[in-house]
Motif scaffolding. Structure first.
Motif, mmCIF file in Angstrom:
data_model
loop_
_atom_site.group_PDB
_atom_site.id
_atom_site.type_symbol
_atom_site.label_atom_id
_atom_site.label_comp_id
_atom_site.label_asym_id
_atom_site.label_seq_id
_atom_site.Cartn_x
_atom_site.Cartn_y
_atom_site.Cartn_z
ATOM 1 N N ILE A 117 56.537 81.433 35.464
ATOM 2 C CA ILE A 117 57.897 81.801 35.055
ATOM 3 C C ILE A 117 58.631 80.587 34.500
ATOM 4 O O ILE A 117 59.317 80.667 33.473
ATOM 5 C CB ILE A 117 58.666 82.425 36.233
ATOM 6 C CG1 ILE A 117 58.084 83.800 36.580
ATOM 7 C CG2 ILE A 117 60.147 82.560 35.898
ATOM 8 C CD1 ILE A 117 58.728 84.456 37.794
ATOM 9 N N SER A 118 58.480 79.449 35.166
ATOM 10 C CA SER A 118 59.155 78.239 34.702
ATOM 11 C C SER A 118 58.707 77.859 33.298
ATOM 12 O O SER A 118 59.541 77.538 32.427
ATOM 13 C CB SER A 118 58.866 77.086 35.670
ATOM 14 O OG SER A 118 59.440 75.881 35.211
ATOM 15 N N ILE A 119 57.417 77.911 33.034
ATOM 16 C CA ILE A 119 56.887 77.548 31.714
ATOM 17 C C ILE A 119 57.415 78.489 30.640
ATOM 18 O O ILE A 119 57.874 78.065 29.573
ATOM 19 C CB ILE A 119 55.348 77.562 31.748
ATOM 20 C CG1 ILE A 119 54.819 76.425 32.621
ATOM 21 C CG2 ILE A 119 54.773 77.462 30.336
ATOM 22 C CD1 ILE A 119 53.349 76.551 32.956
ATOM 23 N N LEU A 120 57.364 79.781 30.905
ATOM 24 C CA LEU A 120 57.747 80.758 29.881
ATOM 25 C C LEU A 120 59.247 80.769 29.632
ATOM 26 O O LEU A 120 59.698 80.892 28.486
ATOM 27 C CB LEU A 120 57.262 82.151 30.285
ATOM 28 C CG LEU A 120 55.742 82.317 30.413
ATOM 29 C CD1 LEU A 120 55.394 83.768 30.697
ATOM 30 C CD2 LEU A 120 55.010 81.821 29.186
ATOM 31 N N LYS A 121 60.031 80.624 30.672
ATOM 32 C CA LYS A 121 61.486 80.680 30.484
ATOM 33 C C LYS A 121 62.030 79.458 29.747
ATOM 34 O O LYS A 121 63.117 79.511 29.164
ATOM 35 C CB LYS A 121 62.186 80.849 31.834
ATOM 36 C CG LYS A 121 62.107 82.275 32.361
ATOM 37 C CD LYS A 121 63.141 82.514 33.441
ATOM 38 C CE LYS A 121 63.289 83.982 33.772
ATOM 39 N NZ LYS A 121 64.370 84.253 34.722
ATOM 40 N N LYS A 122 61.269 78.366 29.758
ATOM 41 C CA LYS A 122 61.692 77.182 29.014
ATOM 42 C C LYS A 122 61.332 77.271 27.538
ATOM 43 O O LYS A 122 61.741 76.418 26.748
ATOM 44 C CB LYS A 122 61.062 75.937 29.631
ATOM 45 C CG LYS A 122 61.661 75.554 30.977
ATOM 46 C CD LYS A 122 60.987 74.334 31.565
ATOM 47 C CE LYS A 122 61.600 73.984 32.914
ATOM 48 N NZ LYS A 122 60.922 72.834 33.549
ATOM 49 N N ASN A 123 60.565 78.287 27.179
ATOM 50 C CA ASN A 123 60.164 78.479 25.792
ATOM 51 C C ASN A 123 61.114 79.486 25.140
ATOM 52 O O ASN A 123 61.208 80.633 25.583
ATOM 53 C CB ASN A 123 58.721 78.977 25.734
ATOM 54 C CG ASN A 123 58.162 78.999 24.328
ATOM 55 O OD1 ASN A 123 58.779 79.538 23.420
ATOM 56 N ND2 ASN A 123 56.991 78.411 24.156
ATOM 57 N N SER A 124 61.791 79.066 24.091
ATOM 58 C CA SER A 124 62.819 79.922 23.485
ATOM 59 C C SER A 124 62.250 81.205 22.897
ATOM 60 O O SER A 124 62.972 82.192 22.740
ATOM 61 C CB SER A 124 63.576 79.141 22.404
ATOM 62 O OG SER A 124 62.691 78.694 21.388
ATOM 63 N N PHE A 125 60.957 81.223 22.564
ATOM 64 C CA PHE A 125 60.357 82.454 22.040
ATOM 65 C C PHE A 125 60.585 83.625 22.992
ATOM 66 O O PHE A 125 60.846 84.752 22.561
ATOM 67 C CB PHE A 125 58.859 82.264 21.824
ATOM 68 C CG PHE A 125 58.485 81.696 20.485
ATOM 69 C CD1 PHE A 125 59.391 81.005 19.710
ATOM 70 C CD2 PHE A 125 57.195 81.857 19.993
ATOM 71 C CE1 PHE A 125 59.050 80.472 18.486
ATOM 72 C CE2 PHE A 125 56.838 81.333 18.761
ATOM 73 C CZ PHE A 125 57.766 80.629 18.006
ATOM 74 N N PHE A 126 60.464 83.357 24.291
ATOM 75 C CA PHE A 126 60.511 84.444 25.261
ATOM 76 C C PHE A 126 61.931 84.911 25.545
ATOM 77 O O PHE A 126 62.131 85.890 26.267
ATOM 78 C CB PHE A 126 59.771 84.036 26.535
ATOM 79 C CG PHE A 126 58.289 83.933 26.319
ATOM 80 C CD1 PHE A 126 57.488 85.059 26.403
ATOM 81 C CD2 PHE A 126 57.703 82.731 25.970
ATOM 82 C CE1 PHE A 126 56.133 84.983 26.168
ATOM 83 C CE2 PHE A 126 56.343 82.639 25.730
ATOM 84 C CZ PHE A 126 55.548 83.770 25.825
ATOM 85 N N GLN A 127 62.914 84.246 24.957
ATOM 86 C CA GLN A 127 64.277 84.761 25.030
ATOM 87 C C GLN A 127 64.417 86.057 24.238
ATOM 88 O O GLN A 127 65.376 86.809 24.438
ATOM 89 C CB GLN A 127 65.254 83.707 24.513
ATOM 90 C CG GLN A 127 65.328 82.464 25.389
ATOM 91 C CD GLN A 127 66.213 81.381 24.808
ATOM 92 O OE1 GLN A 127 66.966 81.611 23.856
ATOM 93 N NE2 GLN A 127 66.129 80.181 25.376
ATOM 94 N N MET A 128 63.450 86.329 23.354
ATOM 95 C CA MET A 128 63.464 87.584 22.595
ATOM 96 C C MET A 128 63.250 88.800 23.497
ATOM 97 O O MET A 128 63.478 89.938 23.079
ATOM 98 C CB MET A 128 62.405 87.556 21.505
ATOM 99 C CG MET A 128 62.712 86.584 20.373
ATOM 100 S SD MET A 128 64.252 86.986 19.519
ATOM 101 C CE MET A 128 63.823 88.564 18.778
ATOM 102 N N LEU A 129 62.827 88.560 24.725
ATOM 103 C CA LEU A 129 62.675 89.661 25.675
ATOM 104 C C LEU A 129 64.010 90.050 26.305
ATOM 105 O O LEU A 129 64.061 90.968 27.118
ATOM 106 C CB LEU A 129 61.684 89.274 26.778
ATOM 107 C CG LEU A 129 60.233 89.058 26.335
ATOM 108 C CD1 LEU A 129 59.403 88.540 27.489
ATOM 109 C CD2 LEU A 129 59.639 90.340 25.775
ATOM 110 N N ASP A 130 65.080 89.360 25.918
ATOM 111 C CA ASP A 130 66.408 89.636 26.471
ATOM 112 C C ASP A 130 67.394 89.975 25.367
ATOM 113 O O ASP A 130 68.533 89.501 25.346
ATOM 114 C CB ASP A 130 66.912 88.431 27.271
ATOM 115 C CG ASP A 130 66.212 88.317 28.605
ATOM 116 O OD1 ASP A 130 66.131 89.334 29.317
ATOM 117 O OD2 ASP A 130 65.739 87.231 28.922
#
Length: 304
Positions: A117-130
């Motif tokens: 979770i820490s790795i993915l949430k620091k990647n701005s790409f995965f902000q597209m899930l919100d």
């Protein structure tokens, strides 16, 4: 409980887009005894209409389209899906890129360990899930601690290794607790029937082996046949073990290490495009078959 193998290949699939190895060339030439496979993906349902994905492969869109059980129901809402959640076993790109294909305004619950979770949430790409408030619903899971995925499915994360994907920066690595960086999952119905899914297995401890004995089926890392498989094709590449994959062959390979597991279905999955077991007439495939193992293919279904 129903398990569907949506994809049985390792990263790159079979054929891999830039590879002209024997297996990839054979698939492109429509030769018999070998079939194409998409990148590793599992779906599980425990007796109702909802499904949980284990990982989210780069091929996820096509895998969802190719399996009618995972189609939206037009009688419900305009935006609908039977996919109730995604359980991640690591932050490897081959396991998480498919999440970016699930950004189309539908809430998705994601189960992952703290380092993932820490790795993915620091990647701005995965902000597209919100794109909508609360669209991505992250749930932290811990190795050895069971949780309910829906009403009828119990999942227990199995700690496998502390290895991280190569894309994680050194300064970020220093701040991470690596416990649970790579996990397998024990999938269990409330009646106790069990399946283990271990797509990235670096070694087999005595305790893990005893756990596998309690399962009705196991799906195990079949990435490489030998430790030097890639090196024999392209000198300078890494051996299997240094990449976190226990090879199938050899005195301490998975075929030998797990030879005394009986009374269950034993299936190799997450198979690299170079692995000779993909050719159904190869000597490597015959050794696997003779030892009572199956080789997974896209669409394989297990019901227990």
């Amino acid at each position: 409980m129903r398990i569907k193998v949506l994809g049985a290949a390792a990263g790159g699939g079979l054929p891999q887009w830039n590879c002209a190895c024997t297996n990839c060339s054979a698939v492109r030439n429509n030769e018999p005894n070998i079939r194409a496979r998409s990148q590793s993906q599992l779906a599980v349902s425990a007796g109702d209409d909802s499904w949980f994905l284990v990982n989210a492969s780069p091929d996820l869109r096509d895998q969802l389209i190719n399996n009618p059980e995972l189609h939206p129901n037009s009688t419900n809402h305009l935006r609908d899906t039977p996919v109730a959640g995604v359980i991640l076993t690591s932050a490897d790109l081959d396991h998480v890129l498919g999440l970016l294909l699930m950004r189309e305004f539908t809430p998705v619950r994601i189960y992952a360990t703290r380092p993932v979770i820490s790795i993915l949430k620091k990647n701005s790409f995965f902000q597209m899930l919100d794109r909508l408030p609360g669209q991505s619903r992250w749930t932290t899971i811990e190795p050895g601690v069971s949780f309910h995925a829906g009403e009828n499915l119990v999942c227990t994360p199995i700690a496998l290794s502390g290895s991280l994907p190569a894309y994680v920066r050194e300064e970020e690595r220093a701040d991470l607790d690596l416990t649970g960086a790579t996990i397998g999952v024990l999938l269990e119905e409330v009646n106790g029937a069990r399946i283990a899914y271990l797509p990235a297995l670096s070694s087999v401890s005595p305790s893990l082996k005893e756990l596998l004995r309690t399962c009705s089926a196991i799906l195990v890392d079949g990435t490489f046949w030998s430790d030097d498989e890639l090196q024999s094709i392209q000198p300078g590449t890494a051996p299997a073990r240094s990449m976190g994959h226990l090879p199938i062959s050899g005195q301490d390979g998975s075929l030998s290490t797990l030879r005394d597991l009986n009374g269950m279905r034993k299936i190799y999955t997450h198979i690299n495009n170079t692995n000779p077991i993909l050719n159904e007439q190869s000597s490597a495939r015959r050794q696997v078959d003779d030892a009572g193992w199956e080789v997974a293919w896209d669409g394989l279904e297990i019901t227990i």
